[in-house]
Design a protein around this motif. Structure first.
Motif: not given
Length: 584
Positions: A462-468
């Motif tokens: 649940r990494s919210m601020t990291i680009s996929r």
């Protein structure tokens, strides 16, 4: 490799020990409070596998050795490493000591091939050869408590292998190395071979030219000469067996004269062809010289134009640059043509001189044989008979000598061709070794899958601020959108590192059934991650471990994983220091 059990042995006096700690088939969890000794236990696992660890003074004082039992290819081994020595590691099999190592280099040569890892010599940062070391491989499978979550790869020692991180990933994944010292050494060897072949080809060509200059091979071959020799031998045999000696002898003279006249016609024809070639070459050379004069006049005119300020007022204006460059190229090309023509003319002239000399010899031989035949009409049969035999024998000898020289030429031509073919093969080999480092389709697939899986693991955490939008560069480092790891802090950096190692571990497991098949976390940043996020992460790792026959080992303080079948939990069992401890 499968981890079976770990045991810490005590020093004889006031020693600390541990019970036999059995690893789970899937998950092994160390759950305890801070300062209960989890880290020394975790470190002892990799310590037994040759990894350098700096233990606290009390561990070295109270503990004698760490005993790690593992299974490799169905065979059980015990690795025993002493704490009080820089490197003292004993390997036992069936309770019998089979090896004892006193340095990491020797142990690496034993353990890495046993695990199926290649042993290509790599290039160090000082451009020296070095085999892979186990301490350089383990950081892919082990995250240190302090530094392991700040970088994708953090070895215990400084980087000593050139491109060490990508080299270790390639080693673990079974890809060929980037900088193989053996390949570089092979390139040097191939270059030396090419240098030798170049010299050999020059010497062979000179020898071939000399052999060809010693004999007129135009229109002649081994079969022709063998046919002529057979004919002469038959004539000689007929001459010996005939009753009409004089008539047969005269007939032999006629055969010899006829053969010489045939050779004379061939030589004269060759002379005419050579004269025509020489004449054409001289004519072409004159035309080229005229073109050179024309070019020179054009350049003089161009120089005059440059001096006119009305045309080119700015110094070095470049108006005539293309013309000057064209003039230089044309002049160089024409002069090269003159050199080639001069070389060809000299060769043809040398051949013409040889043909002229040979024609003179043949004409003289025909004249002498004709005179002898005319005189033979009035001679006695026996004198004529001897003379005919002598002439035929001499002709056979000359033909055999010419045949020998032709055989030498043929052999030398074969040697010359073989040398050229060998040089071509070595040139191709050198080009393949120095070829572009374009990634293979297999490598592209590996990096693409690694990027996809890392994005999935970021979702799991649940990494919210990291680009996929993950890309894996040529050094196997992720680029997340347009960002690299160094820009992340705190929880984001920990999640990124955890996602990367899980993705890489999954990719490595899918490529091979051998090698290190464990992933060890020394207290993953629990204070920076939500309990639910870490639990989802471990649950998914559990599934991968079960499906791929791998093991996950981690220590924890606040988060506690719920054990299922195939899992083990190591709890502290010694009640010293006001709280349970792992060693006592």
């Amino acid at each position: 490799m499968k981890l079976l059990s770990l045991e810490i042995k005590p020093n004889p006096i006031s020693g600390w020990a541990s019970p036999i700690l059995n690893f789970g088939n899937d998950i092994t969890q160390l759950y305890a409070k801070n300062e209960s000794g989890k880290t020394p236990i975790i470190q002892s696992i990799i310590f037994c596998l040759g990894y350098p660890v700096d233990f606290r003074a009390d561990i070295i004082k109270h503990c004698a050795s760490a005993n790690l039992v593992v299974e490799i290819e169905g065979v059980e081994y015990v690795f025993i490493r002493r704490y009080d020595s820089k490197f003292d590691l004993t390997v036992k099999k069936d309770n019998l000591e089979i090896h004892r190592f006193y340095n990491e280099a020797d142990f690496s040569k034993f353990i890495l091939p046993a695990l199926g890892y290649a042993q290509d010599r790599l290039v160090t940062t000082s451009n020296q050869p070095s085999p892979p070391y186990v301490s350089a491989v383990i950081p892919i499978f082990y995250l240190d408590q302090d530094r392991g979550y700040s970088e994708y790869y953090f070895p215990a020692n400084s980087f000593f292998i050139k491109n060490q991180f990508p080299e270790m990933v390639r080693l673990a994944a079974g890809f060929p190395p980037i900088n193989s010292y053996d390949r570089k050494e092979k390139v040097i060897e191939v270059r030396n071979t090419l240098k030798y072949l170049d010299h050999s080809i020059i010497d062979s060509r000179k020898l071939l030219q000399r052999l060809r200059g010693e004999v007129n091979v135009q229109g002649r071959n081994i079969d022709n000469i063998n046919s002529e020799v057979d004919t002469l031998k038959k004539n000689l045999e007929n001459l010996k067996n005939t009753k009409d000696i004089k008539s047969e002898a005269l007939n032999s003279f006629d055969v010899l004269i006829h053969k010489l006249r045939s050779q004379l016609r061939e030589v004269i024809s060759e002379e005419r062809d050579l004269q025509s070639k020489i004449s054409s070459s001289k004519s072409i050379q004159k035309e080229i010289e005229s073109e050179i004069e024309t070019l020179a006049l054009n350049e003089e005119s161009l120089s005059a134009f440059r001096t006119l300020s009305e045309i080119c007022s700015t110094p070095n204006c470049g108006m005539f640059f293309a013309s000057s460059e064209s003039y230089g190229k044309s002049l160089l090309y024409l002069k090269d043509q003159i050199k080639d023509l001069a070389t060809s003319t000299a060769t043809n002239q040398q051949r013409l001189d040889m043909m002229t000399a040979e024609r003179t010899v043949i004409e003289k031989s025909i004249q002498e044989l004709s005179e002898e035949r005319g005189q033979a009409v009035s001679k006695e049969g026996i004198d004529l008979f001897v003379k005919a035999i002598s002439q035929i024998s001499s002709s056979i000898f000359d033909l055999e000598l010419q045949k020998t020289k032709l055989l030498q030429i043929k052999q030398q031509e074969s040697n010359y061709l073989n040398l050229q073919l060998e040089r071509d093969r070595n040139i191709s080999l050198e080009e393949s070794m120095q070829g572009s480092r374009e990634p293979s389709a297999e490598m592209i697939t590996f990096r693409r899958n690694l990027a996809i899986q890392m994005a999935d693991w970021l979702d799991t955490l649940r990494s919210m601020t990291i680009s996929r939008e993950v890309k894996i560069d040529s050094e196997f480092k992720p680029i997340l959108g347009e960002e690299k790891l160094k820009v992340f802090k705190g929880s984001s950096k920990a999640r990124t590192v955890l996602a990367y190692h899980a993705a890489l571990f999954s990719q490595l497991l899918s490529r091979t059934d051998s090698g290190f098949r464990f992933l060890i976390f020394d207290t993953p940043r629990q204070h920076e991650l939500q309990i639910e996020d870490l639990d989802d992460y471990m649950q998914l790792l559990k599934q991968i471990a079960r499906d791929c026959n791998a093991q996950i080992i981690f220590s924890t303080t606040s988060y506690r994983y719920s054990l299922t079948e195939g899992d083990e939990e190591w709890l502290p069992s010694f009640p010293q220091f006001n709280q349970p401890m792992y060693l006592g």
